[in-house]
Design an enzyme around this catalytic site. Structure first.
Site, PDB file in Angstrom:
ATOM      1  N   GLU A   1       0.822  -1.211   0.000  1.00  0.00           N
ATOM      2  CA  GLU A   1       0.000   0.000   0.000  1.00  0.00           C
ATOM      3  C   GLU A   1       0.856   1.260   0.000  1.00  0.00           C
ATOM      4  OE1 GLU A   1      -0.327  -2.575   2.053  1.00  0.00           O
ATOM      5  OE2 GLU A   1      -2.250  -3.456   1.480  1.00  0.00           O
TER       6      GLU A   1
ATOM      7  N   HIS B   1     -12.431  -5.367   7.041  1.00  0.00           N
ATOM      8  CA  HIS B   1     -13.256  -5.115   5.856  1.00  0.00           C
ATOM      9  C   HIS B   1     -14.427  -4.205   6.152  1.00  0.00           C
ATOM     10  CE1 HIS B   1     -11.118  -8.817   4.731  1.00  0.00           C
ATOM     11  NE2 HIS B   1     -11.357  -8.507   3.476  1.00  0.00           N
TER      12      HIS B   1
END
Lengths: 682, 167
Positions: free
Chosen positions: A412, A483
């Site tokens: 990331e 999530h």
């Protein structure tokens, strides 16, 4: 065997004029390097100074092979001679050192000893050591795409190679095959930590020996000729092969790490004598005399000339203007794209409703057709018929090609860091990244996000990272801690980042278009539970635009104000409807759409009308955006309030995976309804 | 035997100790030369040489030899014999243990000189060394940091070997 005399540069074969010019540059650098601590002693400035003495050979060489405005250079905080060798003047160095308004690096905003000249492609870099390796890779990606014909040079100390983001950068440059040279200036220490405590190999470049497409060069960074030959060879190799290289330069650190370090606390006299014995400048001077390439008189004359140059530069820098305290708000965020077609972010289009995911996909594709300097990457965003875990980028690679739309490694920080770097190549470039598969996985990118957030301010407006960071955010999908969480409350504390969080398809399209067309960074949070939810589907004009900082009243009302965004907008609308049906209470539901900047005007108008406010968001109540909004209302509309400001949000816990836990943690229509009722009854 | 030149840095500590020991053990005529003050004129007159080439930093020639290399490269060393000794640290610099001995040997050989005084690797433990030629070092490698007690024996043995190998 190749002899030194057969190489491009050597004491015998190099042109005398060039030899003397190098001596002048080295003497100039060292004179300033030696004088820098005096500024601190006299309380003038330069409170951070990392002396470069002992790195003279490699720094001279980096600057000499760098071609300004063609190559790109990322120096680190010890690279004073590098930038002098590249052409920066003594005055520019001192202006940076004592943080003057005319400092070409940052106008006194960034730390001293962080030299830059963006107009020459000498970049303003972070003090997070080595993090610019990722920027260099991003710039090299653009260099290759646009066929710029140059190389990107990233310079750093050997200890900073311990940083994971440096690994990500070198790995990426190897897999993408990019024209970048990573220079490791190895002086054996990371402040007081010897290099054996950083990594097992004595030469950290050896850690990368298994990387494909990468060539490693070694040189004596203390020696002018070895450094010049190796940097020259490395650059030629990178240009010819369009692949990355590492130059590992062995240096010595003659002085302490910086003026806040005392190396005599951890280095004995024998070691200090040993490294001083190999003073590169003294060696170069001896060589010039020994091989009769210069006379003592010639060198002394240069010494005197340099003294005069530095004296004059010092005088001029001292009287240069200081930064104006009123300028602190300049260059926090660049001016955004201004919509002339939809200045209020509203429309009256009545076409077929699009789902939120369709609206995003169509807007991305429209913007990529409109602007050829747009690029998109992220994890899992492009493979045949798949375009991201939620298919937001479906078919984009097919339409725009692998060079503009491509997958990133699972890194990331690299995704954000190379976006920063690619932006540096040209201000016309617009990058869209999927920062992580889910917003909850974005945390490894914090290092680059934080750094990128202050690039515009830190460079005094000379560099704007033009990046839209898309993230699938929020819960109500039973995704648990990785999530289903929200991150905007934490990230809104960073000046320099816009944050938007739409609830409906049209606003998502309009905000995304504005983000892509704007300069600066926009964190574009997508409520993933709504991607395919008919509730969020709306007609979407093809050219819709929503300005930043303009809220939308989704349900007008008179009795109380509900401020919300994202998933909870729909919950609030449902709750407001129930309240009206059961108690005939008229709640005004305002979808903020944009959290930074915030539409203070619409908020105040509504509060003045209703006198009662509840702020609802999915993120945690503690530390959530609602706290800031409440404080703003209290400071600016206290006299209009008829009740305490109330808030609904997540509990101060992570979001649990089991739906029972998720329900207990996240706001729902019932919790919101009850809070609205409590507020109304107050 | 021809006169032997023993060249080392007079400012050094460990290299000078070894040089003193070699001089003490040497039977024939030996001339001491300062590596920091070397010229072609001082260097060339000999047939037999003992050079002190300690390894500096991560596998580099010491300053004195490094700065003499450009002059050395123009010389024809055919017919000359060179024995090299050098200090190294096989624990802390295991990846480039005594590299300078090998770097200097390579250059001297390329210029026509012959290297003598090879020694066994036995008793040493390291990862890599440019001084290694098969199962031998191309000179005498000493490790003051980790095997100082063996220095004397190694020097004595090496000097005896050189007496046979030098002409």
């Amino acid at each position: 065997m190749k002899l030194r005399k057969d190489l491009k540069y050597g004491i015998k074969q190099t042109d005398k004029e060039l030899l003397l010019n190098w001596y002048k540059l080295m003497r100039l650098g060292r004179t300033i390097d030696d004088r820098a601590p005096n500024y601190l002693k006299q309380s003038i400035g330069w409170s951070y100074h990392a002396p470069y003495a002992g790195h003279d050979g490699i720094q001279l060489a980096i600057g000499q092979v760098f071609e300004k405005q063609k190559d790109h250079l990322y120096p680190y905080y010890r690279d004073m001679l590098t930038v002098i060798s590249a052409g920066m003047t003594a005055e520019e160095i001192i202006l940076n050192g004592i943080s003057k308004a005319t400092d070409p690096s940052s106008g006194g905003r960034h730390m001293s000893n962080h030299f830059a000249k963006p107009e020459w492609n000498i970049h303003n870099v972070s003090s997070c050591t080595g993090n610019h390796a990722q920027h260099a890779v991003g710039t090299a990606r653009a260099m290759k795409y646009y066929k710029g014909g140059g190389v990107v040079i990233s310079s750093q100390g050997e200890s900073s190679v311990s940083e994971g983001y440096v690994y990500e950068a070198i790995n990426g440059s190897s897999s993408e095959q990019l024209p970048v040279i990573f220079v490791f200036q190895d002086n054996g220490y990371g402040i007081s930590v010897p290099k054996k405590e950083q990594t097992a190999n004595r030469k950290v470049a050896d850690n990368f020996s298994g990387f494909k497409n990468l060539r490693i060069f070694y040189c004596n960074g203390k020696d002018v000729f070895d450094s010049m030959n190796v940097m020259y060879e490395a650059k030629q190799w990178v240009l010819e092969n369009q692949k990355p290289a590492i130059v590992h330069a062995n240096c010595v650190r003659i002085h302490s790490h910086s003026n806040s370090d005392r190396h005599e606390l951890y280095r004995d006299q024998a070691e200090l004598t040993y490294v001083a014995e190999y003073d590169p400048l003294a060696k170069y001077r001896r060589m010039l005399l020994r091989y009769e390439r210069a006379t003592e008189e010639e060198l002394t004359a240069i010494d005197e000339e340099v003294k005069a140059i530095v004296k004059e530069a010092h005088k001029r820098a001292l009287v240069a203007p200081d930064p104006d305290p009123k300028s602190i708000f300049d260059f926090v965020t660049p001016e955004p794209y201004v919509s002339t077609t939809y200045p209020t972010g509203l429309h009256s289009y009545n076409g077929t409703p699009l789902k939120l995911v369709e609206a995003l996909n169509q807007t991305l594709r429209a913007e990529f057709r409109r602007n050829p300097d747009t690029f998109l990457w992220g994890q899992d965003v492009a493979n045949k018929d798949k375009g991201g875990v939620f298919n937001v980028t479906k078919n984009m690679q097919k339409e725009f090609g692998r060079e503009r739309v491509f997958n990133a490694p699972i890194a990331e920080d690299y995704i954000v860091g190379t976006a920063n770097g690619m932006s540096r190549y040209s201000d016309t470039i617009r990058v869209v990244i999927e920062g992580a598969e889910f917003a909850d996985y974005f945390w490894p990118a914090m290092e680059q996000l934080v750094d990128t957030s202050h690039d515009y301010w830190r460079s005094n407006g000379k560099f704007s990272p033009n990046i839209t960071i898309r993230l699938a955010s929020g819960g109500y999908i039973g995704g648990g801690l990785y999530h289903s969480q929200n991150i905007e409350g934490a990230l809104i504390t960073l000046p320099g980042i816009r944050i938007v969080y739409p609830s409906f398809a049209d606003d998502a399209a309009g905000l995304l278009r504005t983000a892509i067309r704007s300069r600066g960074i926009t964190l574009f949070l997508e409520p993933k539970a709504l991607y395919n939810d008919p509730k969020a589907a709306t007609p979407v004009p093809d050219d819709f635009e929503v300005p930043f900082g303009v809220a939308r009243i989704r349900r007008p009302g008179t009795d109380l104000t509900v401020l919300t965004y994202g998933n909870t907008t729909h919950l609030c609308l449902d709750a407001a409807q129930q309240l009206e049906q059961q108690y005939q209470v008229s709640a005004e539901v305002i979808d903020l759409r944009s959290l930074m900047p915030l539409d203070y005007n619409t908020i105040l108008q509504s509060v003045k009308k209703t006198g009662k406010v509840v702020i609802v968001h999915e993120d945690k109540v503690i530390g959530g955006v609602g706290g800031e909004i409440a404080a703003f209302i209290i400071e600016n509309a206290f006299e209009y309030l008829d009740a305490p400001i109330m808030r609904v949000g997540s509990t101060f816990t992570p979001v649990g995976f089991n739906p029972i836990l998720e329900k207990a943690i996240l706001p729902d229509t019932e919790k919101i309804f009850n809070k609205m009722l409590e507020l109304w009854k107050y | 035997m021809n006169t032997t030149a023993l060249i080392y840095s007079f400012k050094s500590n460990k290299s000078a100790q070894v040089a003193e020991k070699i001089k003490e053990l040497w039977n024939g005529e030996i001339i001491l030369l300062d590596a920091d003050d070397l010229t072609v004129e001082k260097f060339m007159p000999f047939k037999n040489y003992i050079l002190s080439v300690p390894t500096w930093f991560d596998g580099e020639l010491p300053k004195s030899w490094d700065e003499f290399v450009p002059a050395l490269e123009d010389l024809n060393l055919k017919g000359k014999l060179f024995a090299i000794y050098g200090n190294g640290d096989q624990v802390n610099y295991s990846e480039n243990f005594a590299d300078a001995v090998g770097i200097m040997a390579d250059l001297l050989e390329f210029l026509g000189g012959k290297i003598v005084g090879y020694t066994s690797l036995e008793g040493y433990s390291f990862e890599k060394s440019k001084a290694q030629r098969g199962s031998q070092f191309c000179g005498l490698v000493l490790d003051f940091e980790n095997q100082a007690k063996q220095n004397n024996e190694r020097i004595v043995r090496w000097v005896e070997q050189l007496k046979k190998e030098f002409q």
